[in-house]
Design a protein around this motif. Structure first.
Motif, PDB file in Angstrom:
ATOM      1  N   VAL A 137      36.775  48.514  24.175  1.00 51.12           N
ATOM      2  CA  VAL A 137      37.606  49.413  24.977  1.00 51.12           C
ATOM      3  C   VAL A 137      39.006  48.838  25.112  1.00 51.12           C
ATOM      4  CG1 VAL A 137      37.944  50.390  27.282  1.00 51.12           C
ATOM      5  CG2 VAL A 137      35.676  50.439  26.216  1.00 51.12           C
ATOM      6  N   TYR A 138      39.100  47.550  25.362  1.00 52.28           N
ATOM      7  CA  TYR A 138      40.416  46.920  25.457  1.00 52.28           C
ATOM      8  C   TYR A 138      41.184  47.047  24.139  1.00 52.28           C
ATOM      9  CZ  TYR A 138      40.133  44.880  30.108  1.00 52.28           C
ATOM     10  OH  TYR A 138      40.099  44.711  31.469  1.00 52.28           O
ATOM     11  N   HIS A 139      40.461  46.940  23.029  1.00 53.81           N
ATOM     12  CA  HIS A 139      41.114  47.114  21.726  1.00 53.81           C
ATOM     13  C   HIS A 139      41.669  48.530  21.592  1.00 53.81           C
ATOM     14  CE1 HIS A 139      41.846  46.714  17.416  1.00 53.81           C
ATOM     15  NE2 HIS A 139      41.167  47.844  17.242  1.00 53.81           N
ATOM     16  N   GLN A 140      40.883  49.518  22.035  1.00 56.02           N
ATOM     17  CA  GLN A 140      41.353  50.907  21.987  1.00 56.02           C
ATOM     18  C   GLN A 140      42.563  51.115  22.899  1.00 56.02           C
ATOM     19  OE1 GLN A 140      40.388  53.881  20.581  1.00 56.02           O
ATOM     20  NE2 GLN A 140      38.369  53.543  19.684  1.00 56.02           N
ATOM     21  N   LEU A 141      42.542  50.471  24.057  1.00 55.96           N
ATOM     22  CA  LEU A 141      43.647  50.619  25.014  1.00 55.96           C
ATOM     23  C   LEU A 141      44.890  49.836  24.586  1.00 55.96           C
ATOM     24  CD1 LEU A 141      41.649  50.283  28.365  1.00 55.96           C
ATOM     25  CD2 LEU A 141      42.744  52.367  27.487  1.00 55.96           C
ATOM     26  N   LYS A 142      44.711  48.967  23.582  1.00 58.19           N
ATOM     27  CA  LYS A 142      45.804  48.102  23.120  1.00 58.19           C
ATOM     28  C   LYS A 142      46.337  47.239  24.264  1.00 58.19           C
ATOM     29  CE  LYS A 142      47.217  50.990  19.223  1.00 58.19           C
ATOM     30  NZ  LYS A 142      45.967  51.770  19.208  1.00 58.19           N
ATOM     31  N   GLN A 143      45.407  46.708  25.031  1.00 54.71           N
ATOM     32  CA  GLN A 143      45.724  45.813  26.141  1.00 54.71           C
ATOM     33  C   GLN A 143      45.096  44.452  25.883  1.00 54.71           C
ATOM     34  OE1 GLN A 143      44.528  47.334  29.951  1.00 54.71           O
ATOM     35  NE2 GLN A 143      45.473  49.333  29.646  1.00 54.71           N
ATOM     36  N   PRO A 144      45.699  43.389  26.420  1.00 54.19           N
ATOM     37  CA  PRO A 144      45.055  42.068  26.321  1.00 54.19           C
ATOM     38  C   PRO A 144      43.693  42.105  27.007  1.00 54.19           C
ATOM     39  CG  PRO A 144      47.329  41.867  27.079  1.00 54.19           C
ATOM     40  CD  PRO A 144      47.002  43.330  27.105  1.00 54.19           C
ATOM     41  N   LYS A 145      42.708  41.525  26.364  1.00 51.05           N
ATOM     42  CA  LYS A 145      41.339  41.585  26.880  1.00 51.05           C
ATOM     43  C   LYS A 145      41.178  40.678  28.093  1.00 51.05           C
ATOM     44  CE  LYS A 145      38.155  39.433  24.600  1.00 51.05           C
ATOM     45  NZ  LYS A 145      37.210  39.061  23.531  1.00 51.05           N
ATOM     46  N   ALA A 146      40.702  41.247  29.195  1.00 46.60           N
ATOM     47  CA  ALA A 146      40.361  40.443  30.369  1.00 46.60           C
ATOM     48  C   ALA A 146      39.018  39.772  30.124  1.00 46.60           C
ATOM     49  CB  ALA A 146      40.300  41.318  31.612  1.00 46.60           C
ATOM     50  N   PRO A 147      38.814  38.551  30.619  1.00 46.38           N
ATOM     51  CA  PRO A 147      37.525  37.878  30.410  1.00 46.38           C
ATOM     52  C   PRO A 147      36.389  38.608  31.106  1.00 46.38           C
ATOM     53  CG  PRO A 147      38.885  36.650  31.965  1.00 46.38           C
ATOM     54  CD  PRO A 147      39.754  37.730  31.401  1.00 46.38           C
ATOM     55  N   CYS A 148      35.216  38.552  30.483  1.00 43.49           N
ATOM     56  CA  CYS A 148      34.024  39.194  31.058  1.00 43.49           C
ATOM     57  C   CYS A 148      33.489  38.346  32.202  1.00 43.49           C
ATOM     58  CB  CYS A 148      32.958  39.374  29.986  1.00 43.49           C
ATOM     59  SG  CYS A 148      31.387  39.998  30.634  1.00 43.49           S
ATOM     60  N   PRO A 149      33.314  38.929  33.408  1.00 45.50           N
ATOM     61  CA  PRO A 149      32.855  38.149  34.554  1.00 45.50           C
ATOM     62  C   PRO A 149      31.356  38.283  34.862  1.00 45.50           C
ATOM     63  CG  PRO A 149      33.749  40.223  35.321  1.00 45.50           C
ATOM     64  CD  PRO A 149      33.766  40.276  33.798  1.00 45.50           C
ATOM     65  N   THR A 150      30.623  39.044  34.047  1.00 48.35           N
ATOM     66  CA  THR A 150      29.282  39.433  34.480  1.00 48.35           C
ATOM     67  C   THR A 150      28.230  38.335  34.327  1.00 48.35           C
ATOM     68  OG1 THR A 150      28.825  40.447  32.315  1.00 48.35           O
ATOM     69  CG2 THR A 150      29.708  41.877  34.047  1.00 48.35           C
ATOM     70  N   ILE A 151      28.569  37.237  33.646  1.00 49.28           N
ATOM     71  CA  ILE A 151      27.603  36.139  33.561  1.00 49.28           C
ATOM     72  C   ILE A 151      27.461  35.456  34.921  1.00 49.28           C
ATOM     73  CG2 ILE A 151      27.170  33.861  32.559  1.00 49.28           C
ATOM     74  CD1 ILE A 151      28.357  34.855  29.962  1.00 49.28           C
ATOM     75  N   GLN A 152      28.585  35.334  35.629  1.00 51.79           N
ATOM     76  CA  GLN A 152      28.559  34.664  36.924  1.00 51.79           C
ATOM     77  C   GLN A 152      28.318  35.617  38.086  1.00 51.79           C
ATOM     78  OE1 GLN A 152      31.241  34.123  34.728  1.00 51.79           O
ATOM     79  NE2 GLN A 152      30.420  32.194  33.938  1.00 51.79           N
ATOM     80  N   ALA A 153      28.670  36.897  37.913  1.00 52.52           N
ATOM     81  CA  ALA A 153      28.583  37.841  39.025  1.00 52.52           C
ATOM     82  C   ALA A 153      27.125  38.181  39.337  1.00 52.52           C
ATOM     83  CB  ALA A 153      29.357  39.112  38.681  1.00 52.52           C
ATOM     84  N   GLN A 154      26.894  38.641  40.564  1.00 53.44           N
ATOM     85  CA  GLN A 154      25.582  39.140  40.947  1.00 53.44           C
ATOM     86  C   GLN A 154      25.684  40.612  41.289  1.00 53.44           C
ATOM     87  OE1 GLN A 154      24.579  35.983  43.877  1.00 53.44           O
ATOM     88  NE2 GLN A 154      22.649  35.821  42.763  1.00 53.44           N
ATOM     89  N   ILE A 155      24.660  41.361  40.920  1.00 51.38           N
ATOM     90  CA  ILE A 155      24.702  42.797  41.144  1.00 51.38           C
ATOM     91  C   ILE A 155      24.438  43.112  42.612  1.00 51.38           C
ATOM     92  CG2 ILE A 155      24.061  43.392  38.789  1.00 51.38           C
ATOM     93  CD1 ILE A 155      21.220  43.835  39.755  1.00 51.38           C
ATOM     94  N   SER A 156      24.620  44.360  42.948  1.00 51.11           N
ATOM     95  CA  SER A 156      24.422  44.803  44.324  1.00 51.11           C
ATOM     96  C   SER A 156      22.997  44.487  44.771  1.00 51.11           C
ATOM     97  CB  SER A 156      24.677  46.310  44.422  1.00 51.11           C
ATOM     98  OG  SER A 156      24.561  46.755  45.741  1.00 51.11           O
ATOM     99  N   GLY A 157      22.906  43.808  45.896  1.00 50.30           N
ATOM    100  CA  GLY A 157      21.599  43.413  46.410  1.00 50.30           C
ATOM    101  C   GLY A 157      21.103  42.090  45.873  1.00 50.30           C
ATOM    102  N   GLY A 158      21.797  41.508  44.902  1.00 48.48           N
ATOM    103  CA  GLY A 158      21.305  40.294  44.250  1.00 48.48           C
ATOM    104  C   GLY A 158      21.873  38.999  44.784  1.00 48.48           C
TER     105      GLY A 158
END
Length: 555
Positions: free
Chosen positions: A396-417
Motif C-alpha cells: 500500500v505504501y508503494h502504491q501511495l508513493k510514500q516512505p514506508k512506516a515500520p510495521c508495529p504489530t509484532i510488539q503491539a497487543q490487540i484489543s483485550g490482549g
C-alpha cells in the motif's frame, strides 16, 4: 466501535479494505497503527464466512513438511508465538496425540524425523513471558502409553504414538473481532453490512467504490487512494465488478466440521491419518468433540454455499472409519458449520487436490494490468494473517508513493490482549469481582480479555443481566447488550454466533434465544415481526440439513 457509513462517505481514505474476515481485520489494524487513514467494509457480518469456520487451531502446519514447504511452516510457527503473545486470552497451548499404525503413511521413523524438524523450526516457541504459554517439546510414546492416554484407539496395528503441541483458539470469531476493535481504537473506520456494488475510476486509477448499506438501504460512495480486495472466496467475483476478466481465478475448497458428544479424552487433541493419506482432527472444545475436516473442491457461487446432508454424512462416515470407537450417528451431531477456503488457481482448467494445495497466499498488485490503486489478497491461513497484513500494507505504501512506516504489530497487543500472565489476570479479576460467580468471571476473561470490566459494568445496569441465558452455558445478557453497543452487532445471529458462544455448541434452547432477542429488540427498536424473523433465522441454523429438507417437503 461504532458504525457510521454516512460519515465515512464524507471522507477520503488512504486505504479502503473490502472484506471483514481475519485478513482484512489484520490489514486494518496494521495500517491504522502505521498512521494510514483506513476504512474497512464487509458485505455481511465481520468474520461471517471463512474466518468463522476453521478448526480453531493456531498451528504450524505439520503436514506441509511433506510438501517441503519449510518457509510456510517456519512462518506459521513464528506467527503462532506472536498470537499467543498478543492475544493471551484467546490462544492456548494444546497437546496433540498422533498414533502410528503399521499400515499408515506415517511410520514411527518418519514421524520422529518430521517432528524433529518441526521442533527445530519452532526454536523460538518458548520466547514468551507467560510460562503457561510456552509449548513443551514433543516426545514419543510407547504403544502402551498411547493406549493409556486414548483407550478408545483401535489397538490392532498400533505401533506407537507421539505427543506434540500446537495451539487452540477459544473463538475465531471473537479473535477476528479483537483485531477489528484494535484497528478501530487506532483510528480505522469500520462498517459491516456494507456491500460493494462497483468501483469508481479516473482513467486507469481507482478512486473509490459504490456500496449499498444493507441495514438502511442507502447507496453510497467511499473515496480511497488505495483499495485492498480481501474478500476471500469472493475475491475474483469482486474483481468482476470492473467488467474485466480477473487475472486470478479462485479454486474454492469447502471444509466442514461437526460438534458431537466427547468421543475422546478432553485433555488433548487427536490427529489421525491412514494409508490413503486422509487426515482427521478430534479436538476438545468446551466439553465436546470438534471433528474435522472435509476438504473438497466447491463449484458454484460462494453466496450459495451451505452445509449439505451429504457433507455431514461424509464426515460421520470418515470419523467412524478412521476412529471406530466413535460410533457416531446423525443424532450425535450437536452443531455443524462449514466454510470456503480460497486457493490461487493460475489456470482455471487445471483440477487441483484441494487438501494437498498449499495454504500459501498471493498478494497481487493490479498495476501489472494497468490498474492503479488496487491490491488483491488471495489465499493464506488464519495463523499467518498478521504477517500477510504486514506484506499488504508495505505494498500500500508503494502504491501511495510514500516512505514506508515500520510495521508495529509484532510488539503491539490487540484489543483485550494487554495481559502479562493470563492465569494471574483471571485470579485478579475473580478477586476484584468477588460478588459474582468465579465461573462467570473466568468465562468473561476468556471472551473479552482486558475488556472484561466493560462487560461487567453493562451487567450492573439492570437486574438479571449477569445471569446465564441458558442453565447449561455461561453466556449472560450483558454480553448481548455489549455486542450491540460496542461491537456493531446488527442481527440476532451476529450476537448468538459471532459475538458470544451462545449458539456455537448447538441450540441453547428457545428460552435463551428469546431472552437474547428481547434484549436486542429493546436496544435496536425491533417490532414483533422483526424479532420473530430474527429468531426464525437463528433457529434455522440448528436444523440438520436432512431434517430441514423433510420439513420443507411436508409443508
Amino acid at each position: 466501535m461504532k458504525r457510521n457509513l454516512a460519515q465515512m462517505a464524507t471522507e477520503t481514505y488512504d486505504l479502503l479494505i473490502i472484506g471483514g474476515g481475519i485478513t482484512g481485520a489484520c490489514i486494518a489494524w496494521d495500517a491504522a497503527l502505521r498512521g494510514l487513514k483506513t476504512a474497512l467494509v464487509e458485505k455481511s457480518d465481520f468474520s461471517g464466512a471463512t474466518s468463522s469456520a476453521p478448526s480453531k487451531l493456531v498451528h504450524g502446519g505439520l503436514r506441509y513438511l511433506k510438501n517441503l514447504e519449510f518457509g510456510l511452516v517456519r512462518e506459521s510457527l513464528r506467527e503462532r508465538r506472536y498470537l499467543e503473545q498478543i492475544a493471551p486470552h484467546q490462544v492456548d497451548p494444546l497437546p496433540f496425540l498422533l498414533p502410528a499404525y503399521r499400515q499408515s503413511q506415517n511410520s514411527p521413523p518418519i514421524l520422529l524425523a518430521g517432528m524433529t524438524l518441526y521442533e527445530l523450526l519452532s526454536y523460538d516457541k518458548r520466547w514468551l513471558q507467560d510460562p503457561d504459554k510456552q509449548l513443551p517439546s514433543f516426545h514419543p510414546l510407547s504403544r502402551k502409553e498411547t493406549l493409556r492416554r486414548v483407550p478408545q484407539l483401535t489397538p490392532e496395528g498400533l505401533i506407537s504414538g507421539l505427543l506434540y503441541y500446537d495451539c487452540l483458539m477459544h473463538s475465531p470469531e471473537r479473535l477476528t473481532l479483537d483485531f477489528l476493535q484494535a484497528a478501530s481504537e487506532a483510528g480505522a473506520d469500520l462498517a459491516n453490512y456494507a456491500e460493494v456494488t462497483g468501483f469508481e475510476r479516473e482513467g486507469k486509477s481507482l478512486t473509490g467504490v459504490t456500496l449499498q448499506d444493507r441495514i438502511g438501504g442507502e447507496n453510497l460512495s467511499l473515496k480511497s487512494k488505495v483499495i485492498v480486495n480481501a474478500s476471500g472466496p469472493w475475491a475474483d467475483l469482486l474483481l468482476g465488478l470492473m467488467e474485466e476478466e480477473p487475472a486470478r481465478h479462485l479454486l474454492r475448497s469447502k471444509g466442514i466440521h461437526i460438534i458431537t458428544r466427547a468421543i475422546a479424552p478432553l485433555d488433548q487433541a487427536l490427529t489421525l491419518t491412514n494409508e490413503q493419506g486422509e487426515h482427521l482432527f478430534i479436538i476438545p472444545w468446551r466439553g465436546y468433540s470438534l471433528i474435522g475436516t472435509t476438504d473438497r473442491q466447491f463449484e458454484g457461487h460462494p453466496d450459495q454455499f451451505k452445509v449439505t446432508s451429504e457433507d455431514i454424512d461424509e464426515l460421520i462416515e470418515k470419523t467412524n472409519r478412521m476412529y471406530p470407537a466413535a460410533a457416531l450417528t446423525r443424532t450425535d451431531v450437536r452443531y455443524f458449520y462449514g466454510g470456503l477456503r480460497p486457493i490461487v488457481e493460475k489456470e482455471t482448467k487445471v483440477k487441483v487436490d484441494s487438501y494437498k494445495a498449499s495454504r500459501k497466499h498471493e498478494v497481487y498488485d493490479h498495476e501489472e494490468e494497468g490498474i492503479h490503486g488496487l491490491i488483491s489478497v488471495i489465499g493464506g491461513k488464519y495463523t499467518t494473517a498478521r504477517h500477510l497484513a504486514e506484506q499488504v500494507v508495505d505494498k500500500v505504501y508503494h502504491q501511495l508513493k510514500q516512505p514506508k512506516a515500520p510495521c508495529p504489530t509484532i510488539q503491539a497487543q490487540i484489543s483485550g490482549g494487554k495481559i502479562e500472565r493470563y492465569q494471574d489476570f483471571v485470579s485478579a479479576q475473580q478477586s476484584k469481582w468477588c460478588l459474582y460467580r468465579p465461573e462467570l468471571i473466568a468465562h468473561l476473561c476468556r471472551s473479552y480479555g482486558a475488556r472484561v470490566d466493560k462487560v461487567l459494568e453493562v451487567g450492573k445496569t439492570a437486574p438479571g443481566l449477569l445471569d446465564p441465558l441458558s442453565p447449561d452455558l455461561q453466556e449472560v445478557g450483558a454480553e448481548i447488550l455489549y455486542a450491540v453497543r460496542e461491537e456493531m452487532a446488527q442481527t440476532l445471529a451476529d450476537a448468538v454466533f459471532r459475538r458470544t458462544g451462545l449458539g456455537t455448541l448447538g441450540d441453547p434452547g428457545t428460552a435463551a434465544l428469546e431472552k437474547a432477542a428481547d434484549l436486542m429488540a429493546q436496544e435496536l427498536g425491533w417490532d414483533s415481526e422483526k424479532r420473530a424473523s430474527e429468531l426464525a433465522r437463528v433457529k434455522a441454523r440448528f436444523v440438520l440439513p436432512e431434517a430441514e429438507t423433510a420439513a420443507q417437503a411436508s409443508a
